[in-house]
Scaffold this active site. Structure first.
Site, mmCIF file in Angstrom:
data_model
loop_
_atom_site.group_PDB
_atom_site.id
_atom_site.type_symbol
_atom_site.label_atom_id
_atom_site.label_comp_id
_atom_site.label_asym_id
_atom_site.label_seq_id
_atom_site.Cartn_x
_atom_site.Cartn_y
_atom_site.Cartn_z
ATOM 1 N N CYS A 96 4.135 21.381 -46.369
ATOM 2 C CA CYS A 96 2.803 21.009 -45.890
ATOM 3 C C CYS A 96 1.765 20.931 -47.021
ATOM 4 O O CYS A 96 1.821 19.992 -47.809
ATOM 5 C CB CYS A 96 2.389 21.956 -44.777
ATOM 6 N N HIS A 197 6.768 24.270 -41.122
ATOM 7 C CA HIS A 197 6.556 25.714 -41.250
ATOM 8 C C HIS A 197 7.506 26.397 -40.282
ATOM 9 O O HIS A 197 8.329 25.774 -39.631
ATOM 10 C CB HIS A 197 5.127 26.085 -40.835
#
Ligand code: GLN
Length: 254
Positions: A96, A197
């Site tokens: 990310c 994640h």
């Protein structure tokens, strides 16, 4: 022979959200269970780093504000050594916010332009609506069959690929890199980037072991074999989520 590997954890104080630190723990633990010592060096702003001494690196996600805090150090102090190591096949996983900063730039949703390392041919533009939820990417890496990677995403950035980067996989559930073209992550040399994640590695042991194998063979040569290790609980976690998220016809194949 005792294998010993070294991992750089990039900016853990600012770039470790949504459980990303679990990726480092998973790498250390699956190495330890095989008798491989993996030592971890946190890299924080201001540190002098010899990137050639590392086998692996992990660069997690962060708030836009966390990215803004480290980007100057990344760009001015680390860029040359870090990029040279990536070109020399350092094994790198970026999630990310860390993934975004490997690209050409990140234009945040407030209009701030953060420069990236330019190592991945992609750029990111922040949108007003965040892309949040569970995500499944059908990914191909190494010589194995495609694997359904399970994760959780939460980002405003939309990442768009240029011709110089290969995609890690195809989004089956969720938004992925931009919520538009179905692209789920990138691969360049031994660098892997994506929005998953969760953490990603504890419940996707196929990728964990792939990264360790790459690092082992880079340091000790292609004859270095990764000792087999069961992953019953890890696979149970992965399959539990896949069963919840995938349409039944796809779950049977996973
Ligand atoms: N701040 C970035 C974004 O919102 C990255 C977020 C993250 O790492 N989860 O797009």
């Amino acid at each position: 022979m005792t294998y010993c590997l070294h991992l750089a954890h990039c900016y853990p104080s600012h770039m470790s959200i949504y459980g990303d630190r679990g990726n480092v723990i998973a790498l250390v633990q699956r190495c330890a269970w095989r008798g491989i010592a993996l030592d971890v060096t946190p890299i924080e702003p201001g540190d002098a780093v010899d990137w050639s001494s590392f086998d692996l690196a992990f660069f997690g996600g962060g708030q836009d504000s966390g990215q803004a805090l480290i980007v100057q150090d990344l760009f001015e102090r680390q860029r040359v050594g870090f990029c040279a190591a990536i070109e020399a096949d350092l094994v790198l996983l970026a999630i990310c916010g860390g993934y975004q900063l490997l690209g050409n730039y990140f234009l945040t949703h407030t209009g701030e332009r953060l420069p990236g390392l330019g190592i991945l041919d992609l750029h990111t533009v922040g949108g007003k609506q965040r892309l949040i939820g569970n995500v499944v990417v059908e990914a191909t890496f190494g010589h194995g069959p495609p694997v359904h990677l399970v994760g959780f995403e939460n980002h405003s950035g939309r990442t768009y690929h240029g011709p110089g980067v290969r995609s890690l996989g195809r989004v089956v559930v969720g938004h992925g890199d931009n919520g538009e073209d179905g692209v789920g992550g990138s691969v360049y040399r031994n660098t892997y980037g994506c929005y998953l994640h969760g953490s990603l590695l504890p419940k996707n042991p196929q990728l964990t072991d792939h990264l360790i194998r790459l690092a082992l063979q880079r340091r000790y040569g292609s004859e270095a074999k990764l000792p087999p290790l069961e992953a019953r609980l890890e696979m149970h976690a992965q399959q539990t989520m896949l069963k919840r998220l995938l349409p039944r016809r796809l779950f049977r194949r996973s």
